[in-house]
Design a protein around this motif. Structure first.
Motif, PDB file in Angstrom:
ATOM      1  N   LEU A 150       0.314  -1.357   0.489  1.00 23.10           N
ATOM      2  CA  LEU A 150       0.304   0.379   0.267  1.00 23.10           C
ATOM      3  C   LEU A 150       1.157   1.428  -0.193  1.00 23.10           C
ATOM      4  O   LEU A 150       0.535   1.973  -0.608  1.00 23.10           O
ATOM      5  N   GLY A 151       2.031   1.225   0.612  1.00 23.38           N
ATOM      6  CA  GLY A 151       2.578   2.804   0.635  1.00 23.38           C
ATOM      7  C   GLY A 151       3.458   2.214  -0.384  1.00 23.38           C
ATOM      8  O   GLY A 151       3.134   3.799  -1.003  1.00 23.38           O
ATOM      9  N   GLN A 152       3.894   1.410  -1.027  1.00 21.78           N
ATOM     10  CA  GLN A 152       4.149   1.951  -3.232  1.00 21.78           C
ATOM     11  C   GLN A 152       3.128   2.048  -4.162  1.00 21.78           C
ATOM     12  O   GLN A 152       3.594   2.901  -4.360  1.00 21.78           O
ATOM     13  N   PHE A 153       1.706   2.288  -3.021  1.00 19.66           N
ATOM     14  CA  PHE A 153       0.969   2.236  -4.740  1.00 19.66           C
ATOM     15  C   PHE A 153       0.312   3.701  -4.365  1.00 19.66           C
ATOM     16  O   PHE A 153       0.785   4.360  -5.391  1.00 19.66           O
ATOM     17  N   LYS A 154       0.862   4.303  -2.622  1.00 18.12           N
ATOM     18  CA  LYS A 154       0.608   5.501  -2.699  1.00 18.12           C
ATOM     19  C   LYS A 154       1.673   6.481  -3.139  1.00 18.12           C
ATOM     20  O   LYS A 154       1.574   7.972  -4.044  1.00 18.12           O
ATOM     21  N   LYS A 155       2.937   5.965  -3.061  1.00 18.96           N
ATOM     22  CA  LYS A 155       4.329   6.574  -3.602  1.00 18.96           C
ATOM     23  C   LYS A 155       4.344   6.875  -5.060  1.00 18.96           C
ATOM     24  O   LYS A 155       4.020   8.242  -5.637  1.00 18.96           O
ATOM     25  N   LEU A 156       3.239   5.768  -6.182  1.00 14.20           N
ATOM     26  CA  LEU A 156       2.848   6.049  -6.909  1.00 14.20           C
ATOM     27  C   LEU A 156       2.080   6.682  -7.562  1.00 14.20           C
ATOM     28  O   LEU A 156       2.210   7.607  -8.623  1.00 14.20           O
ATOM     29  N   HIS A 157       0.805   6.501  -6.333  1.00 18.80           N
ATOM     30  CA  HIS A 157      -0.662   7.456  -7.425  1.00 18.80           C
ATOM     31  C   HIS A 157      -0.557   9.035  -6.747  1.00 18.80           C
ATOM     32  O   HIS A 157      -1.372   9.461  -6.526  1.00 18.80           O
ATOM     33  N   TYR A 158       0.486   9.055  -5.479  1.00 22.53           N
ATOM     34  CA  TYR A 158      -0.060  10.959  -4.653  1.00 22.53           C
ATOM     35  C   TYR A 158       1.300  11.480  -4.896  1.00 22.53           C
ATOM     36  O   TYR A 158       2.378  10.798  -4.982  1.00 22.53           O
ATOM     37  N   GLY A 159       1.149  12.429  -4.967  1.00 25.02           N
ATOM     38  CA  GLY A 159       1.797  13.382  -5.095  1.00 25.02           C
ATOM     39  C   GLY A 159       1.747  14.798  -4.962  1.00 25.02           C
ATOM     40  O   GLY A 159       0.572  15.577  -4.769  1.00 25.02           O
ATOM     41  N   ASN A 160       2.777  15.928  -5.366  1.00 22.77           N
ATOM     42  CA  ASN A 160       2.532  17.019  -5.292  1.00 22.77           C
ATOM     43  C   ASN A 160       2.084  17.559  -6.838  1.00 22.77           C
ATOM     44  O   ASN A 160       2.730  17.239  -7.650  1.00 22.77           O
ATOM     45  N   ASP A 161       0.853  18.725  -6.916  1.00 18.77           N
ATOM     46  CA  ASP A 161       0.243  18.690  -7.797  1.00 18.77           C
ATOM     47  C   ASP A 161       1.414  20.439  -8.396  1.00 18.77           C
ATOM     48  O   ASP A 161       1.602  20.975  -7.632  1.00 18.77           O
ATOM     49  N   PRO A 162       2.240  20.121  -9.827  1.00 18.99           N
ATOM     50  CA  PRO A 162       3.058  20.738 -10.361  1.00 18.99           C
ATOM     51  C   PRO A 162       1.995  22.039 -10.115  1.00 18.99           C
ATOM     52  O   PRO A 162       2.981  23.583 -10.671  1.00 18.99           O
ATOM     53  N   THR A 163       0.554  22.397 -11.149  1.00 16.12           N
ATOM     54  CA  THR A 163      -0.157  23.508 -11.088  1.00 16.12           C
ATOM     55  C   THR A 163      -0.785  23.906  -9.860  1.00 16.12           C
ATOM     56  O   THR A 163      -0.674  25.099  -9.702  1.00 16.12           O
ATOM     57  N   THR A 164      -0.548  23.352  -8.988  1.00 24.65           N
ATOM     58  CA  THR A 164      -1.754  23.807  -7.732  1.00 24.65           C
ATOM     59  C   THR A 164      -1.337  23.591  -6.231  1.00 24.65           C
ATOM     60  O   THR A 164      -1.286  24.429  -5.674  1.00 24.65           O
ATOM     61  N   TYR A 165       0.207  23.493  -6.336  1.00 23.83           N
ATOM     62  CA  TYR A 165       1.492  22.970  -5.416  1.00 23.83           C
ATOM     63  C   TYR A 165       1.304  22.468  -4.227  1.00 23.83           C
ATOM     64  O   TYR A 165       1.495  22.307  -3.038  1.00 23.83           O
ATOM     65  N   GLU A 166      -0.261  21.414  -4.284  1.00 20.31           N
ATOM     66  CA  GLU A 166      -0.435  20.630  -3.250  1.00 20.31           C
ATOM     67  C   GLU A 166      -0.257  19.722  -3.011  1.00 20.31           C
ATOM     68  O   GLU A 166      -0.158  18.924  -4.945  1.00 20.31           O
ATOM     69  N   SER A 167      -0.362  18.644  -2.015  1.00 20.83           N
ATOM     70  CA  SER A 167      -0.716  17.412  -2.645  1.00 20.83           C
ATOM     71  C   SER A 167      -1.391  16.601  -2.982  1.00 20.83           C
ATOM     72  O   SER A 167      -2.659  16.988  -1.752  1.00 20.83           O
ATOM     73  N   ARG A 168      -1.605  16.067  -3.674  1.00 18.26           N
ATOM     74  CA  ARG A 168      -2.792  14.658  -3.451  1.00 18.26           C
ATOM     75  C   ARG A 168      -2.998  13.679  -4.489  1.00 18.26           C
ATOM     76  O   ARG A 168      -1.685  13.197  -5.103  1.00 18.26           O
ATOM     77  N   TRP A 169      -3.683  12.858  -4.310  1.00 21.98           N
ATOM     78  CA  TRP A 169      -3.975  11.734  -5.181  1.00 21.98           C
ATOM     79  C   TRP A 169      -4.221  12.183  -6.787  1.00 21.98           C
ATOM     80  O   TRP A 169      -4.630  12.654  -7.351  1.00 21.98           O
ATOM     81  N   PHE A 170      -3.603  11.566  -7.687  1.00 27.76           N
ATOM     82  CA  PHE A 170      -3.825  11.367  -9.767  1.00 27.76           C
ATOM     83  C   PHE A 170      -4.644  10.338  -9.459  1.00 27.76           C
ATOM     84  O   PHE A 170      -4.510   9.238  -9.576  1.00 27.76           O
ATOM     85  N   THR A 171      -5.918  10.488  -9.997  1.00 29.86           N
ATOM     86  CA  THR A 171      -6.528   9.834 -10.057  1.00 29.86           C
ATOM     87  C   THR A 171      -7.396   9.891 -11.488  1.00 29.86           C
ATOM     88  O   THR A 171      -7.079  10.458 -12.591  1.00 29.86           O
ATOM     89  N   VAL A 172      -7.907   8.645 -11.643  1.00 26.76           N
ATOM     90  CA  VAL A 172      -8.692   8.322 -12.891  1.00 26.76           C
ATOM     91  C   VAL A 172      -9.204  10.156 -13.043  1.00 26.76           C
ATOM     92  O   VAL A 172      -9.084  10.532 -14.484  1.00 26.76           O
ATOM     93  N   GLU A 173      -9.993  10.868 -12.706  1.00 23.50           N
ATOM     94  CA  GLU A 173     -10.977  11.821 -12.583  1.00 23.50           C
ATOM     95  C   GLU A 173     -10.192  13.188 -12.503  1.00 23.50           C
ATOM     96  O   GLU A 173     -10.205  14.139 -13.465  1.00 23.50           O
ATOM     97  N   TYR A 174      -8.438  13.337 -11.829  1.00 24.53           N
ATOM     98  CA  TYR A 174      -7.796  14.004 -11.858  1.00 24.53           C
ATOM     99  C   TYR A 174      -6.659  13.141 -11.455  1.00 24.53           C
ATOM    100  O   TYR A 174      -5.649  13.754 -11.164  1.00 24.53           O
ATOM    101  N   PRO A 175      -6.168  13.646 -13.315  1.00 25.53           N
ATOM    102  CA  PRO A 175      -4.583  12.795 -13.731  1.00 25.53           C
ATOM    103  C   PRO A 175      -3.750  13.665 -13.196  1.00 25.53           C
ATOM    104  O   PRO A 175      -4.157  15.060 -12.800  1.00 25.53           O
TER     105      PRO A 175
END
Length: 118
Positions: free
Chosen positions: A91-116
């Protein structure tokens, strides 16, 4: 590997703290009595978490290495700790792959199907 959905990310955020608490509790029990047998109620509760977390992982390759607890054989405390550690690592690896800093908003978030990832 596909990105998670918003629903999967929400489930992750809701259940991973519960998995962490279960791992901590089982680690304490294992320290006191490594070969103690886990009761069926604990196994059922942990497996309910694992069932939902398996859905969160979707098609992640780490799924092939994860197991639920066997209700028929009633595993020992130390076995449960090992299995939960594997779940936490996956689960840690999964989050590392799909969660991070959004370069447009400078906020940490999930990168999802709805918000890639931008």
């Amino acid at each position: 590997m596909t990105q998670p959905t918003e629903a999967q990310a929400e489930t992750y955020d809701r259940l991973v703290p519960m998995l962490t608490a279960a791992h901590r509790e089982m680690s304490e029990l294992s320290r006191k009595k490594q070969d103690g047998i886990v009761n069926a109620l604990k196994i059922r509760n942990i497996n309910r978490l694992l069932d939902e977390l398996l859905e969160v992982l979707g098609d992640d390759p780490s799924r092939d290495f994860l197991e639920k607890l066997d209700e028929d054989t009633l595993p020992q405390n130390s076995d449960v700790v090992l299995l939960l550690s594997q779940w936490q690592a996956a689960l840690g690896q999964f989050k590392k792959l799909h969660y991070g800093n959004d370069p447009t908003t400078y906020e940490s978030r999930w990168f999802t199907v709805e918000y890639p990832r931008p």
